[in-house]
Design a protein around this motif. Structure first.
Motif, PDB file in Angstrom:
ATOM      1  N   ASP A 111       0.857  -1.126   0.054  1.00 42.69           N
ATOM      2  CA  ASP A 111       0.066  -0.109  -0.252  1.00 42.69           C
ATOM      3  C   ASP A 111       0.975   1.248   0.186  1.00 42.69           C
ATOM      4  O   ASP A 111       0.469   2.395  -0.451  1.00 42.69           O
ATOM      5  N   GLU A 112       1.849   1.212   0.559  1.00 43.18           N
ATOM      6  CA  GLU A 112       2.906   2.357   0.626  1.00 43.18           C
ATOM      7  C   GLU A 112       4.176   2.336  -0.182  1.00 43.18           C
ATOM      8  O   GLU A 112       4.846   3.437  -0.642  1.00 43.18           O
ATOM      9  N   LEU A 164       9.956  -2.882   1.905  1.00 44.49           N
ATOM     10  CA  LEU A 164       8.342  -2.913   1.650  1.00 44.49           C
ATOM     11  C   LEU A 164       7.732  -3.257   3.169  1.00 44.49           C
ATOM     12  O   LEU A 164       6.282  -3.272   2.787  1.00 44.49           O
ATOM     13  N   LYS A 165       8.310  -3.325   4.331  1.00 45.79           N
ATOM     14  CA  LYS A 165       7.898  -3.371   5.405  1.00 45.79           C
ATOM     15  C   LYS A 165       7.015  -4.638   5.482  1.00 45.79           C
ATOM     16  O   LYS A 165       5.686  -4.784   6.064  1.00 45.79           O
ATOM     17  N   VAL A 166       7.558  -5.890   5.205  1.00 46.70           N
ATOM     18  CA  VAL A 166       6.763  -6.952   5.028  1.00 46.70           C
ATOM     19  C   VAL A 166       7.479  -8.277   6.151  1.00 46.70           C
ATOM     20  O   VAL A 166       8.840  -7.780   6.017  1.00 46.70           O
ATOM     21  N   LYS A 167       6.940  -9.139   6.698  1.00 45.88           N
ATOM     22  CA  LYS A 167       7.450 -10.202   7.128  1.00 45.88           C
ATOM     23  C   LYS A 167       6.844 -11.412   6.782  1.00 45.88           C
ATOM     24  O   LYS A 167       6.224 -11.652   5.903  1.00 45.88           O
ATOM     25  N   PRO A 173       1.311  -8.718  -3.633  1.00 47.50           N
ATOM     26  CA  PRO A 173       1.087  -8.872  -5.004  1.00 47.50           C
ATOM     27  C   PRO A 173       2.400  -8.623  -5.727  1.00 47.50           C
ATOM     28  O   PRO A 173       3.115  -7.597  -5.321  1.00 47.50           O
ATOM     29  N   LEU A 174       2.730  -9.609  -6.686  1.00 50.45           N
ATOM     30  CA  LEU A 174       3.882  -9.448  -7.483  1.00 50.45           C
ATOM     31  C   LEU A 174       3.066  -9.319  -8.958  1.00 50.45           C
ATOM     32  O   LEU A 174       2.396 -10.007  -9.498  1.00 50.45           O
ATOM     33  N   TYR A 175       3.493  -8.048  -9.560  1.00 55.42           N
ATOM     34  CA  TYR A 175       3.042  -7.545 -10.815  1.00 55.42           C
ATOM     35  C   TYR A 175       4.234  -7.956 -11.963  1.00 55.42           C
ATOM     36  O   TYR A 175       5.436  -7.746 -11.759  1.00 55.42           O
TER      37      TYR A 175
END
Length: 408
Positions: A111-112, A164-167, A173-175
């Motif tokens: 989202d960011e 990406l601030k993911v864990k 999503p991968l485009y």
């Protein structure tokens, strides 16, 4: 008791605080310090080279074979698995392992934040052993499974995860670019970190079947063969053997060409080590020559007495060489204990940290290369044994009459 042994014991057991004892300690300390520095330096050098090479081989392999094309993008041309090179790889001299992979450019978006990546698709033949030290969280993706869930698993770098601030466990999503663009919902199952900026910023790993479906390839089509050799020192010979089996429409890329700046940097380390080895060898030899020369001057009356009693120059010279070798033995013992002790402490407790942004690793690595350690010991003995004959030449010019009247 023979004369050389008597003289060696006399010098070695000189009274504490005497001039001979002080000079002897200087000689022993010089040898011990030089050998300890060399042992630590070579252990660190091999550690740096081995660590960096293993990180490069995570994504570069030793040799890469792909379809020959003028396309300069990340869109690969399909390469069939049913080739002599892939099917009969175990028969090629020098080849240890071959694995099929495929690459495709994409964009990860939250989202960011968003970032461009190169998705590296791997299959069941992929060797994950090199990832053991680079994996910092989660696990490696399940690839080639009978169910379709494995093809949506993703292994990201720590750099991408932070950006990406993911864990681990989160979906993202991968485009993929196209007309129209296509998106796939991927699940982060693991996070790795190599310290190689050009890798951590771009490469993510997933299932090769996803790329095959996106490119409308069959299950027997891939993008690249990655080949690992048995002995990297013989990579050129193995590359020639692989080239002989390749089809005319294939091209071969060596990892030394793909990551040439890093390998040039490692060659520069080798040159610096040669310079360091030469300097330490010169200093240690100079110190031993000086020490033995001082001992000869101090014992000039004894030399005159031995000559007056009929002692030949060769025998007297051998006595002082024996004294020098006695100091070398103590220097080697202390140097090995100190050098190996420092290496053990660093290898066991990681006492000296490094900035991975500059050195590609978190701490100073140590590699125990015993042939090199033994070679350093033998080289030290040989070098000093040769230079010890230089100061003993002065013994030939000492005249008994003047030597007996010599006052220290």
């Amino acid at each position: 008791m023979n004369v050389p042994v008597f003289l060696a014991r006399k010098v070695r057991h000189a009274p504490e605080g005497s001039f001979s004892a002080t000079v002897t300690r200087i000689g022993v300390t010089s040898i011990a310090l030089g050998l300890a520095i060399l042992i630590v330096a070579f252990a660190v050098l091999f550690g740096f080279k081995n660590t960096i090479q293993q990180k490069i081989f995570l994504f570069g392999a030793h040799l890469q074979v792909s379809k020959f094309t003028n396309n300069a993008s990340y869109e690969e041309t399909a390469l069939p698995l049913n080739t002599n090179l892939y099917r009969d790889s175990t028969r090629i001299p020098g080849v240890r392992h071959i694995q099929a992979v495929a690459m495709k450019a994409g964009i990860l978006k939250t989202d960011e934040e968003l970032t461009g990546i190169i998705l590296k698709g791997v299959g069941r033949d992929y060797d994950w052993n090199l990832f053991r030290e680079s994996l910092v969280a989660g696990a490696v993706p399940v690839v080639g499974a009978d169910t379709g869930s494995g093809s949506t698993q993703l292994l990201l770098s720590q750099y991408m995860a932070n950006q990406l601030k993911v864990k681990v466990g989160e979906s993202i999503p991968l485009y993929f670019l196209g007309n129209p663009p296509r998106a796939r919902k991927m699940t982060v199952v693991g996070i790795y970190e190599t310290g190689l900026e050009e890798v951590d910023k771009t490469i993510a790993l997933g299932d090769i079947r996803l790329i095959q479906r996106l490119n409308r390839w069959g299950p027997d089509s891939v993008g690249t063969y990655e080949i690992f050799v048995r002995d990297f020192d013989n990579v050129e010979t193995t590359a020639a053997n692989v080239f002989d089996v390749m089809s005319p429409d294939m091209r071969l890329i060596r990892v030394t060409d793909q990551y040439r700046p890093l390998f040039d940097w490692m060659m520069l380390l080798d040159r610096n080590m040669v310079i360091l080895l030469s300097l330490i060898g010169f200093v240690a030899s100079f110190n031993m020559v000086s020490v033995l020369l001082v001992l000869i001057i101090e014992r000039t009356p004894m030399i005159g007495l031995l000559k007056a009693l009929g002692g030949p120059n060769a025998l007297i010279r051998r006595m002082f060489v024996f004294v020098g070798l006695n100091m070398v033995s103590w220097g080697l013992l202390i140097g090995n204990v100190v050098g190996l002790g420092i290496c053990y402490l660093q290898d066991r407790f990681k006492l000296i940290p490094l900035d991975p942004k500059n050195y590609y690793m978190n701490y100073v690595p140590i590699v125990w290369h015993w042939p090199t350690i033994l070679a350093l010991n033998f080289a030290t003995i040989l070098l000093i044994a040769l230079v010890l004959w230089i100061p003993t030449i002065i013994i030939n010019r000492i005249q008994p009459v003047k030597a007996l009247a010599f006052k220290k």
